[in-house]
Design an enzyme around this catalytic site. Structure first.
Site: not given
Length: 419
Positions: A179, A181-182, A237, A306-308, A358, A380
């Site tokens: 992703h 933007r991470e 993203r 990943h983050s966050y 989720y 994350e």
């Protein structure tokens, strides 16, 4: 200082970068299932242009959403009318972006070697690819660069291979930045790459790992998206592929894998941040990894970063069914987050994707686990929402250092528990 900020803002305007002035990030606290449903209704209202940083899940799980300036009042009124509590996490998104730009601008310098490279600032795609070439040139016996594919826009997709010899040895895969933007993830990936070259031959436990296994590290897993976060929209993203019949661009590459593809936990709407794509592996960024993993056939651990949210997750995301290895994966996750916390006290939660966050379908590690890669994990990284995807550069090195302790725990376990 003010002059520099003004210059950054001016440059942004000239270059046509997306503006986030007055955008706020709200943290929504949902008390029960009806409130979760209400927030999901908000998510469906496309004209509000909401960007869920942490989507609606079970009651008690915080929901973070970026709200564009024109929608701020409407969203707050809606939440208040339904008795749903919220707080403002980020007052003005653009002010954080300005600070980030100013920091990058101040520390922009061409490094002559990976020793003088600045690991404590965010870098462009060109700078990261330049770093990779330097690392390979400095460590030719240990590091090589492989091109495993091309992006939708024609950029090369590179993986660093760390190996002390042998052919097709058991391997560990690590990817960052799927992703785009991470940013703390790609930045951590750079730090990991340097750390591997420093620790081999110095740290006995790590040396033992690399004497017996190869490590593959994909630092920029979504190069088109990453380039776009620098040129136009810092909060992009997805990939940058074109979807026929839609004006919306891109697919969520973490919903595009052939594991529960298209089930609940992904969107069929091309304008959604979690759009799964027309079919599994439609994205070259995903397909290139799939082809690589299948061709290699001996990858024993697969870690996607990943983050966050500060989480360490294992399969599954698309079903509540437990994996046959759930107990071992859970125990190892516990050991890894304990190691991580030992450095700066950063607390991570851990569990299966579907229980810890989720339902998510078409995710990376569900596919890798189903391919027989037992030690499949997603991290994350920092933080828990104060800055979200806009983590200050001052936190890059501490984030990478603590994450490395968790990674080493997983890698050692993989080495010591062959299967």
């Amino acid at each position: 200082m003010r002059g520099l900020l003004a210059l950054c803002a001016l440059l942004g305007a000239v270059l046509g970068e997306e503006d986030f002035v007055g955008h706020q990030v709200l943290r929504i606290s949902v008390a029960d299932e009806p409130q979760v449903q209400k927030v999901m209704e908000l998510e469906e209202l496309e004209h509000l242009q909401l960007d869920f940083w942490r989507g609606p899940a079970q009651p008690g799980s915080p929901i973070d959403v970026r709200v564009p300036f024109p929608s701020v009042q409407a969203v707050k009124v809606f939440l208040e009318a339904h008795g749903i509590e919220y707080t403002v996490m980020i007052e003005d998104v653009q002010s954080l972006l300005d600070e980030e730009q100013e920091q990058m601008f101040a520390f922009q310098a061409r490094a002559a070697s990976t020793d003088t490279f600045n690991y404590a600032t965010y870098h462009t795609l060109e700078e990261i690819y330049g770093f990779m070439d330097m690392l390979v040139a400095e460590n030719p016996q240990l590091v090589s660069k492989l091109q495993i594919g091309k992006t939708f826009e024609g950029r090369p997709i590179y993986v660093l291979k760390f190996s002390t010899g042998g052919s097709n040895r058991p391997a560990i895969w690590i990817d960052t930045g799927i992703h785009s933007r991470e940013w703390v993830t790609q930045a951590s990936g750079i730090w990991f790459a340097k750390k591997i070259t420093q620790d081999y031959g110095q740290n006995p436990a790590f040396t033992s790992i690399l004497d017996n296994m190869d490590i593959f590290l994909e630092i920029v897993t979504n190069p088109d998206g990453f380039a776009f976060t620098h040129s136009k929209n810092r909060l992009w993203r997805k990939t940058r592929s074109i979807t026929a019949g839609s004006s919306c661009v891109g697919v969520d590459p973490n919903r595009n894998w052939d594991a529960g593809f298209g089930l609940a936990g992904a969107s069929s709407n091309p304008c959604s941040e979690t759009y799964h794509g027309k079919f599994a592996n439609s994205e070259s960024e995903v397909k290139s990894i799939v082809d690589f993993v299948k061709a290699h056939g001996n990858i024993k651990a697969f870690i996607s970063i990943h983050s966050y949210s500060q989480l360490l997750l294992y399969p599954y995301g698309y079903t509540t069914e437990l994996t046959p290895d759930a107990n071992e994966l859970d125990q190892l996750a516990k050991s890894a987050v304990t190691a991580l916390a030992s450095l700066y006290g950063t607390k991570f939660k851990y569990g299966s994707i579907i229980k810890a966050i989720y339902r998510a379908s078409g995710g990376t590690i569900d596919w890798t686990y189903n391919q027989g890669i037992k030690y499949s994990y997603t991290f994350e990284l920092r933080d828990t929402g104060r800055y979200g995807f806009l983590l200050p550069a001052s936190q890059i090195i501490p984030t990478a250092q603590e994450t490395w302790l968790a990674l080493q725990t997983i890698m050692e376990h993989t080495l010591n528990h062959p299967y």
